[in-house]
Write a protein that holds these residues in place. Structure first.
Motif, mmCIF file in Angstrom:
data_model
loop_
_atom_site.group_PDB
_atom_site.id
_atom_site.type_symbol
_atom_site.label_atom_id
_atom_site.label_comp_id
_atom_site.label_asym_id
_atom_site.label_seq_id
_atom_site.Cartn_x
_atom_site.Cartn_y
_atom_site.Cartn_z
ATOM 1 N N SER A 54 -36.323 79.067 -4.410
ATOM 2 C CA SER A 54 -35.060 79.792 -4.584
ATOM 3 C C SER A 54 -35.338 81.286 -4.687
ATOM 4 O O SER A 54 -36.449 81.698 -5.022
ATOM 5 C CB SER A 54 -34.353 79.309 -5.839
ATOM 6 O OG SER A 54 -35.067 79.728 -6.969
ATOM 7 N N VAL A 55 -34.314 82.070 -4.406
ATOM 8 C CA VAL A 55 -34.456 83.527 -4.461
ATOM 9 C C VAL A 55 -34.915 83.961 -5.854
ATOM 10 O O VAL A 55 -35.752 84.838 -6.014
ATOM 11 C CB VAL A 55 -33.103 84.200 -4.143
ATOM 12 C CG1 VAL A 55 -33.249 85.704 -4.171
ATOM 13 C CG2 VAL A 55 -32.594 83.749 -2.798
ATOM 14 N N GLU A 56 -34.331 83.259 -6.848
ATOM 15 C CA GLU A 56 -34.623 83.612 -8.235
ATOM 16 C C GLU A 56 -36.125 83.477 -8.534
ATOM 17 O O GLU A 56 -36.750 84.377 -9.085
ATOM 18 C CB GLU A 56 -33.821 82.658 -9.122
ATOM 19 C CG GLU A 56 -33.552 83.161 -10.487
ATOM 20 C CD GLU A 56 -32.549 84.286 -10.473
ATOM 21 O OE1 GLU A 56 -32.992 85.394 -10.748
ATOM 22 O OE2 GLU A 56 -31.354 84.079 -10.196
ATOM 23 N N HIS A 57 -36.696 82.342 -8.140
ATOM 24 C CA HIS A 57 -38.126 82.130 -8.381
ATOM 25 C C HIS A 57 -38.965 83.122 -7.598
ATOM 26 O O HIS A 57 -39.981 83.604 -8.078
ATOM 27 C CB HIS A 57 -38.513 80.706 -7.958
ATOM 28 C CG HIS A 57 -38.191 79.714 -9.029
ATOM 29 N ND1 HIS A 57 -38.610 78.415 -8.988
ATOM 30 C CD2 HIS A 57 -37.498 79.851 -10.169
ATOM 31 C CE1 HIS A 57 -38.174 77.793 -10.054
ATOM 32 N NE2 HIS A 57 -37.483 78.645 -10.782
ATOM 33 N N GLY A 116 -38.177 86.104 -6.774
ATOM 34 C CA GLY A 116 -38.145 87.390 -7.454
ATOM 35 C C GLY A 116 -39.142 87.433 -8.602
ATOM 36 O O GLY A 116 -39.862 88.403 -8.792
ATOM 37 N N LEU A 117 -39.194 86.331 -9.354
ATOM 38 C CA LEU A 117 -40.103 86.275 -10.504
ATOM 39 C C LEU A 117 -41.549 86.256 -10.043
ATOM 40 O O LEU A 117 -42.395 86.982 -10.562
ATOM 41 C CB LEU A 117 -39.823 85.007 -11.309
ATOM 42 C CG LEU A 117 -38.864 85.129 -12.472
ATOM 43 C CD1 LEU A 117 -38.792 83.808 -13.194
ATOM 44 C CD2 LEU A 117 -39.321 86.220 -13.429
ATOM 45 N N ARG A 118 -41.819 85.379 -9.065
ATOM 46 C CA ARG A 118 -43.210 85.184 -8.652
ATOM 47 C C ARG A 118 -43.776 86.421 -7.975
ATOM 48 O O ARG A 118 -44.927 86.766 -8.177
ATOM 49 C CB ARG A 118 -43.290 84.028 -7.659
ATOM 50 C CG ARG A 118 -43.231 82.679 -8.299
ATOM 51 C CD ARG A 118 -43.697 81.660 -7.286
ATOM 52 N NE ARG A 118 -43.024 80.380 -7.478
ATOM 53 C CZ ARG A 118 -42.870 79.491 -6.510
ATOM 54 N NH1 ARG A 118 -43.321 79.733 -5.295
ATOM 55 N NH2 ARG A 118 -42.280 78.342 -6.758
ATOM 56 N N PHE A 132 -35.264 94.225 -7.310
ATOM 57 C CA PHE A 132 -34.161 93.633 -6.548
ATOM 58 C C PHE A 132 -33.999 94.251 -5.158
ATOM 59 O O PHE A 132 -33.961 93.552 -4.154
ATOM 60 C CB PHE A 132 -32.853 93.771 -7.328
ATOM 61 C CG PHE A 132 -31.667 93.299 -6.556
ATOM 62 C CD1 PHE A 132 -31.374 91.956 -6.496
ATOM 63 C CD2 PHE A 132 -30.870 94.191 -5.867
ATOM 64 C CE1 PHE A 132 -30.295 91.517 -5.761
ATOM 65 C CE2 PHE A 132 -29.791 93.756 -5.136
ATOM 66 C CZ PHE A 132 -29.507 92.417 -5.091
ATOM 67 N N LEU A 180 -36.837 93.445 -2.942
ATOM 68 C CA LEU A 180 -36.790 92.027 -2.594
ATOM 69 C C LEU A 180 -35.770 91.805 -1.476
ATOM 70 O O LEU A 180 -36.048 91.125 -0.488
ATOM 71 C CB LEU A 180 -36.394 91.224 -3.834
ATOM 72 C CG LEU A 180 -36.384 89.709 -3.697
ATOM 73 C CD1 LEU A 180 -37.788 89.183 -3.521
ATOM 74 C CD2 LEU A 180 -35.752 89.076 -4.929
ATOM 75 N N ALA A 181 -34.609 92.432 -1.633
ATOM 76 C CA ALA A 181 -33.548 92.241 -0.650
ATOM 77 C C ALA A 181 -33.990 92.743 0.717
ATOM 78 O O ALA A 181 -33.838 92.057 1.734
ATOM 79 C CB ALA A 181 -32.285 92.976 -1.097
ATOM 80 N N GLY A 218 -29.331 77.839 -0.751
ATOM 81 C CA GLY A 218 -29.972 78.827 -1.600
ATOM 82 C C GLY A 218 -31.482 78.885 -1.416
ATOM 83 O O GLY A 218 -32.157 79.600 -2.135
ATOM 84 N N TRP A 219 -32.008 78.096 -0.509
ATOM 85 C CA TRP A 219 -33.467 77.987 -0.403
ATOM 86 C C TRP A 219 -34.036 78.909 0.655
ATOM 87 O O TRP A 219 -33.452 79.120 1.692
ATOM 88 C CB TRP A 219 -33.871 76.553 -0.070
ATOM 89 C CG TRP A 219 -33.382 75.556 -1.058
ATOM 90 C CD1 TRP A 219 -32.272 74.777 -0.948
ATOM 91 C CD2 TRP A 219 -33.965 75.242 -2.311
ATOM 92 N NE1 TRP A 219 -32.145 74.002 -2.051
ATOM 93 C CE2 TRP A 219 -33.160 74.254 -2.907
ATOM 94 C CE3 TRP A 219 -35.098 75.694 -2.988
ATOM 95 C CZ2 TRP A 219 -33.455 73.719 -4.154
ATOM 96 C CZ3 TRP A 219 -35.380 75.157 -4.227
ATOM 97 C CH2 TRP A 219 -34.563 74.185 -4.795
#
Lengths: 390, 503
Positions: A348-351, A353-355, A360, A363-364, A381-382
């Motif tokens: 996911s985008v969220e992971h 971003g963290l990894r 932001f 990342l985008a 979302g994947w």
């Protein structure tokens, strides 16, 4: 009366296929029970015996209870074979009985041949060589892509692709095979439901195309309610029709693994497409490889297994597999970080971003660049990494 | 033998002036209330009679007629009790007309003559122009928010002694209410991880963009949504009055806090009835959850579990910022300018890891169909929220920015948006977008390529543009929208179809 292709002709005298259809339409009747019923004589005779309640003493291994028998008797007295037969005619569904002229020879010689086979399309198109492409319904982008490429490559080489018209790998293989157009080989499908609704709604268009360019087989009479137990049973037909079974993606257990078992019982070679070791969808295929299945690294490997390619593996004049020439521009440092963070498993985008630790906006823009240049693709979302550009 | 006293009744969130006329005259003893009172209003007869008798006043044993004018407006509730009692005392000559001239009365009477607080004092008092208002002492603070000279009394007998000059008006000190800073119970700093979601909340708070969060249970959707109000700036004077008015009408205004200065947060459960959500009811036309969330955040958890009819009823308020509730004899307009945050699982089983979901494709398709695409279209931000990986949680104990830090950025960016004449960028459409959101050449190329590849619809491009403008506002450097802004907006917009894509 039926002509050589087995297409039903409405006549006044019912052919014995009509009674076979009626017998197969009874509640909870599969191939084994149908075979036992037919041990009483011709389908018409069995039908009359059943109506009279004179069919009894089923063998213990069939586990037919007394209530079940009573239900059949009741059903036989309600059902009109003529009506069923007319329905088949209206749908354009052909009926082939074991031993009749049009019955596919590869199935006739099988360990466990279907007593009756329903079909849409032209069963005469069944011809060696054929390859079954099977796999999970929950495929990743990688699996779908590979299945489609294999399907197209085999059709081009004149090899018939057999699959099950399910979502995921099956659909991708069929779609790939059909994409070659009329110059390619015919396509075949074996489904576990009645031919009035052979597949999930989403594949309905695909099923029409398969029927137009080839044939769809089913052991189940039309208008019989689909049941989960019918799907594993049809896998044996899938295996029996194929000269090679290719598993593209599959979890550790599932329908594909069942097809593999059936293929093993018939001494049909099994090939497996390797995948990332941490991908759930490749768990089964990688396990098959470690158990000794032939790896399938491309269409050439399958053609070789079929004996259609004279290139010997490892020989110097072996045609190279499609060169993994990288045509995509190399990603910058942030892009590489993102790719490394994605790995070979959808994330996911969220992971991500963290990894990756990317801010932001960075990342985008990185993701946008990677997507534009074919390094990643998105489903819902994947985010998934692509091994090759298009 | 005739007396009249002004008061007001509540319809929706608006007060309507009512003139209470009482006639005491010859005839058989009797007491009738006319002028479209509802059941609770008609019961005033018995309460007023008991209250007058227990306050040691005289009950006229003649024919008493109470008329509530204008007679076509439905009168609801017990707030007219006091006005009826005073008018009756005037008509029966126990009070001189001069004693209550220029005064309006509100309040419910107890049988022993005490005055009880009523709903919606704020809009009721606001509906009257001129004159002073007398309210139950418990409602005094609320009344003073709009009328500094409001008077509070605790019982009918006290009021009568004041009006007959036996006592002076009680005058409790006017309480000055500070704006409660940090009144929000939760802070963004408590959120671990979620780098994208944090940014998304900031953008939503700035541009008023509706947010849809898709993720498995336990991924922090609720936690994130609850922190969104803490990123919103304080309500301005007008906004605070509007919000307080609605909360007063619903009986939710906490008196000690004075005007509500912080944006409200409402999270109705998915079993809420349509009327509870939208507002209405046969008589009172009480504001619903969408109106209570006006000026703040409406959070719908488990969006897919809400009945489809309820969700589609949200489409009008989402578009126009108001909701019109119509009944056979009345219709009211309620405010509904809220920021919608919705959360849903990706599929019925809710297991969010890739490849773990065990739902059948049919189940997933059915689940996805529960939400109509016109509704999904309203969400400018669609977030896939994932539970943070355990390793990550413990690796980064460093907490993120606090709400107040983010809020200061939001406030600055909102100033820029307000120069465009709208409260939020969400409201910019069509020509206004063309005018206020110019896109750099590179950016136009990016949008064009997305449109051509079919990954973005025309409408999607418009919404992306509005979100990109918000990102530009947050950047604070002005100038046309850059590719960076657009890429950020595209990332926040996510894929068109998120629910039901689980592998």
């Amino acid at each position: 009366m039926t002509d050589s292709t087995g297409l039903p002709q409405p006549t006044t005298a019912l052919p014995h296929e009509a009674y076979l259809t009626a017998l197969a339409s009874l509640d909870q009747v599969g191939p084994a029970r149908l075979r036992w019923l037919l041990s009483y004589g011709s389908p018409e005779l069995v039908w009359q015996l059943l109506r009279a309640g004179k069919v009894c003493d089923p063998p213990a291994q069939l586990a037919v209870k007394a209530e079940q028998l009573n239900k059949w008797v009741a059903e036989a007295n309600l059902l009109n074979p003529q009506e069923l037969w007319n329905k088949c005619c209206a749908l354009g569904v052909g009926v082939l009985a074991l031993g009749s002229a049009g019955y596919p020879p590869s199935l006739a010689l099988d360990l466990d041949p279907p007593v009756v086979l329903f079909h849409l399309g032209n069963p005469d198109l069944i011809s060696a060589p054929s390859v079954a492409i099977v796999g999970t319904r929950r495929a990743t982008g990688y699996g779908l892509r590979v299945a489609e490429e294999l399907g197209a490559g085999l059709a081009q080489a004149g090899v018939m692709v057999v699959s099950g018209l399910a979502l995921g790998i099956d659909a991708a293989a069929h779609a790939g095979s059909l994409s070659v157009g009329p110059s390619g080989a015919a396509v075949a499908a074996v489904v576990g439901a009645g031919l009035d609704a052979p597949c999930p709604v989403r594949n309905r268009k695909l099923a029409q195309k398969v029927a137009a360019a080839g044939v769809i087989f089913s052991e189940v009479p039309p208008y019989v309610q689909a049941a989960p137990w019918r799907f594993p049973v049809r896998n044996r037909i899938l295996a029996a029709l194929a000269d090679v079974v290719v598993v593209v993606e599959s979890a550790g257990a599932g329908g594909s693994m069942h097809t593999v078992k059936e293929a093993l019982a018939r001494d049909i070679p099994i090939m497996s497409v390797p995948g990332p070791i941490d991908s759930r969808a490749s768990e089964g295929t990688n396990r098959l490889l470690s158990d000794g299945a032939e790896p399938c690294l491309g269409v050439d490997d399958i053609l070789m297994a079929l004996g259609l390619s004279n290139i010997v593996r490892g020989s110097p004049n072996k045609r190279k597999l499609e060169a993994p020439l990288e045509q995509r521009p190399a990603p910058n440092e942030a892009g590489q970080r993102a790719l490394a963070a994605i790995g070979w498993r959808p994330v996911s985008v969220e992971h991500l971003g963290l990894r990756s630790g990317l801010e932001f906006s960075q990342l985008a823009s990185t993701l946008s660049w990677l997507e534009t240049h074919g390094w990643i693709q998105r489903t819902g979302g994947w985010i998934e990494r692509c091994a090759r550009g298009d | 033998m005739l007396a009249e006293v002004p008061s007001a009744t509540l319809l929706g969130v608006e007060g309507h002036r009512v003139l209470v006329e009482v006639h005491v005259g010859q005839g058989l003893p009797g007491f009738t209330v006319v002028g479209l009172p509802d059941a609770s209003c008609r019961e005033a007869r018995d309460r007023v009679r008991a209250a007058i008798l227990s306050s040691k006043l005289k009950w006229p044993d003649t024919r008493i007629t109470v008329n509530l004018a204008p007679t076509h407006v439905r009168k609801v509730g017990s707030g007219l009790d006091l006005a009826i009692a005073i008018a009756l005392l005037g008509a029966s000559k126990q009070l001189k007309a001069e004693a209550f001239r220029g005064l309006a009365f509100f309040g419910e009477l107890g049988l022993n003559g005490t005055l009880r607080p009523i709903l919606g004092v704020l809009p009721l008092v606001d509906a009257l122009h001129g004159g002073r208002v007398v309210v139950p002492v418990d409602n005094l603070d609320e009344a003073r928010l709009v009328r500094k000279d409001a008077l509070g009394v605790s019982s009918l007998s006290q009021l009568v002694s004041v009006l007959t000059n036996e006592e002076a008006w009680p005058n409790p000190p006017l309480q000055e209410h500070e704006i409660a800073e940090g009144g929000d119970s939760c802070d963004l700093a408590e959120v671990q991880g979620h780098p994208v979601a944090r940014r998304a909340l900031e953008v939503a708070a700035t541009g008023g963009h509706h947010v849809l969060m898709v993720g498995p249970p336990g991924s922090g959707k609720t936690m994130l949504a609850e922190r969104l109000p803490s990123l919103l700036p304080n309500l301005d004077a007008r906004g605070a009055m509007d919000v307080s008015r609605v909360h007063s009408a619903a009986g939710l205004l906490r008196m000690r806090n004075g005007l509500l200065r912080r944006p409200p947060f409402r999270s109705p459960h998915h079993t809420a009835s349509l009327v509870a959500l939208i507002g209405g009811g046969s008589t009172l036309l009480r504001p619903g959850e969408v109106s209570l969330a006006s000026g703040g955040v409406l959070f719908l958890d488990e969006l897919g579990e809400f009945p489809a009819a309820h969700l589609d009823a949200l489409r009008q308020p989402l578009e126009s910022g108001i909701i019109r509730v119509a009944r056979a004899n009345t219709n009211v307009t309620l405010p509904a300018r809220f920021l919608l945050v919705a959360a849903t699982n990706p599929c019925p089983c809710g297991i969010g890891q890739w490849g773990e979901c065990r739902c059948t494709p049919g189940q997933i398709a059915r689940y996805g169909r529960r939400l109509s695409s016109p509704l999904l279209d309203r969400f400018d931000i669609r977030l896939a929220v994932d539970p943070p990986e355990p390793a990550m949680v413990f690796a980064s104990q460093r907490s993120g920015e606090s709400s107040s830090e983010v809020r200061s950025r939001v406030e600055l960016a909102r100033l820029r948006a307000s120069e465009r004449g709208v409260t939020s960028n969400r409201e910019l459409r069509g020509e206004a977008l063309e005018k206020f959101a110019p896109i750099s050449e590179q950016g136009q190329k990016l949008l064009r390529s997305r449109l051509e590849s079919g990954s973005l619809s025309m409408r999607g491009a418009q919404r992306t543009r509005a979100v990109a403008l918000t990102l530009r506002d947050l950047e604070g450097t002005g100038g046309p929208i850059t590719t960076d802004d657009l890429e950020g907006a595209l990332l926040l917009r996510g894929e068109e179809q998120q629910i039901g894509v689980v592998a």
